[in-house]
Scaffold this motif. Sequence first.
Motif, mmCIF file in Angstrom:
data_model
loop_
_atom_site.group_PDB
_atom_site.id
_atom_site.type_symbol
_atom_site.label_atom_id
_atom_site.label_comp_id
_atom_site.label_asym_id
_atom_site.label_seq_id
_atom_site.Cartn_x
_atom_site.Cartn_y
_atom_site.Cartn_z
ATOM 1 N N LYS A 144 0.825 -1.218 0.000
ATOM 2 C CA LYS A 144 0.000 0.000 0.000
ATOM 3 C C LYS A 144 0.857 1.265 0.000
ATOM 4 N N GLU A 145 2.022 1.220 0.640
ATOM 5 C CA GLU A 145 2.908 2.397 0.639
ATOM 6 C C GLU A 145 3.419 2.704 -0.766
ATOM 7 N N ASP A 146 3.676 1.666 -1.554
ATOM 8 C CA ASP A 146 4.129 1.858 -2.934
ATOM 9 C C ASP A 146 3.080 2.607 -3.748
ATOM 10 N N ILE A 147 1.825 2.216 -3.544
ATOM 11 C CA ILE A 147 0.729 2.807 -4.303
ATOM 12 C C ILE A 147 0.501 4.254 -3.886
ATOM 13 N N ILE A 148 0.539 4.510 -2.578
ATOM 14 C CA ILE A 148 0.312 5.870 -2.085
ATOM 15 C C ILE A 148 1.381 6.827 -2.605
ATOM 16 N N VAL A 149 2.652 6.437 -2.483
ATOM 17 C CA VAL A 149 3.741 7.304 -2.918
ATOM 18 C C VAL A 149 3.716 7.475 -4.437
ATOM 19 N N GLY A 150 3.468 6.391 -5.164
ATOM 20 C CA GLY A 150 3.387 6.494 -6.618
ATOM 21 C C GLY A 150 2.279 7.436 -7.061
ATOM 22 N N SER A 151 1.133 7.329 -6.413
ATOM 23 C CA SER A 151 0.008 8.208 -6.740
ATOM 24 C C SER A 151 0.340 9.667 -6.450
ATOM 25 N N LEU A 152 0.980 9.916 -5.316
ATOM 26 C CA LEU A 152 1.342 11.291 -4.955
ATOM 27 C C LEU A 152 2.364 11.872 -5.930
ATOM 28 N N LEU A 153 3.288 11.040 -6.406
ATOM 29 C CA LEU A 153 4.254 11.505 -7.406
ATOM 30 C C LEU A 153 3.531 11.956 -8.674
ATOM 31 N N GLY A 154 2.608 11.121 -9.159
ATOM 32 C CA GLY A 154 1.867 11.471 -10.366
ATOM 33 C C GLY A 154 1.034 12.723 -10.187
ATOM 34 N N ILE A 155 0.357 12.840 -9.043
ATOM 35 C CA ILE A 155 -0.469 14.009 -8.768
ATOM 36 C C ILE A 155 0.383 15.276 -8.696
ATOM 37 N N GLY A 156 1.514 15.172 -8.007
ATOM 38 C CA GLY A 156 2.376 16.341 -7.839
ATOM 39 C C GLY A 156 2.935 16.855 -9.144
ATOM 40 N N PHE A 157 3.504 15.973 -9.957
ATOM 41 C CA PHE A 157 4.102 16.410 -11.218
ATOM 42 C C PHE A 157 3.035 16.833 -12.227
ATOM 43 N N ALA A 158 1.857 16.215 -12.187
ATOM 44 C CA ALA A 158 0.781 16.633 -13.088
ATOM 45 C C ALA A 158 0.308 18.038 -12.737
ATOM 46 N N THR A 159 0.197 18.324 -11.448
ATOM 47 C CA THR A 159 -0.247 19.660 -11.022
ATOM 48 C C THR A 159 0.771 20.721 -11.407
ATOM 49 N N ILE A 160 2.053 20.439 -11.175
ATOM 50 C CA ILE A 160 3.106 21.383 -11.551
ATOM 51 C C ILE A 160 3.099 21.622 -13.061
ATOM 52 N N SER A 161 2.997 20.545 -13.828
ATOM 53 C CA SER A 161 3.016 20.668 -15.288
ATOM 54 C C SER A 161 1.811 21.435 -15.797
ATOM 55 N N TYR A 162 0.655 21.188 -15.216
ATOM 56 C CA TYR A 162 -0.550 21.909 -15.650
ATOM 57 C C TYR A 162 -0.419 23.402 -15.381
ATOM 58 N N LEU A 163 0.022 23.760 -14.183
ATOM 59 C CA LEU A 163 0.091 25.172 -13.809
ATOM 60 C C LEU A 163 1.184 25.922 -14.574
ATOM 61 N N MET A 164 2.095 25.200 -15.207
ATOM 62 C CA MET A 164 3.082 25.864 -16.055
ATOM 63 C C MET A 164 2.435 26.406 -17.325
ATOM 64 N N TYR A 165 1.336 25.782 -17.752
ATOM 65 C CA TYR A 165 0.750 26.133 -19.049
ATOM 66 C C TYR A 165 -0.669 26.683 -18.966
ATOM 67 N N TRP A 166 -1.341 26.516 -17.823
ATOM 68 C CA TRP A 166 -2.680 27.073 -17.641
ATOM 69 C C TRP A 166 -2.784 27.712 -16.264
#
Length: 208
Positions: A144-166
């Motif tokens: 479960k720790e693998d899934i939580i950290v993996g999900s947070l990585l995806g959420i974090g980088f997606a949010t940063i990438s989105y806010l760079m362009y919108w």
Amino acid sequence: MMAAVGLKRRSFMDIHHGTLALASSRGLTAFVTEFVKHLVGRLRPDFMSRCQWDAVATACTGKLSAIEEGRKSFPSGHSSTAFSGMMLLSLWIAGQTGAWCFTGPPPAMSVLSSHMLRFFLAMLPLIWATWVAISRLEDYRHHKEDIIVGSLLGIGFATISYLMYWPSPLLAEGAHLPRMLYHDDGRREQDHFQLYGVEGDIDIDNTT
């Protein structure tokens, strides 16, 4: 979806920003995920079945590729990949429809007049990504720790990438417009809003 909307609007900027946002989100997430996987080397829950331990030889007799993959449990690559794409899509839908802006004026009468419907549409990608993450636990591929950290990585980088362009999807106005990344002055920025049909005075500093 970003490309389709960009083609409908005849806006190269929408397509350009969507492509770069997705590439940066996916690229950053994949790089960090793979780096940490090789750095940590945590065993997967099904490692022993991959290993096929031989008590006489005191060694694993399974396929080398399966054994090596069994040492890459942390973080979950499926979870980080799913959320790096679906979080970006969720933010984009929210920005285009105003689903996460609860203070702005209601849209004109249309199929998206319902705020609950717009909110649900924006959440659909996250529901799918969550299902992908949970399936890794159900299939006994990750802790479960693998899934939580993996999900947070995806959420974090997606949010940063989105806010760079919108702009932030929480804004009441201009959240659906891609950022003007290359401009000389505020006049060019104002022209950008007029191009997209946004009327009235826009606070440029809050939208760039």
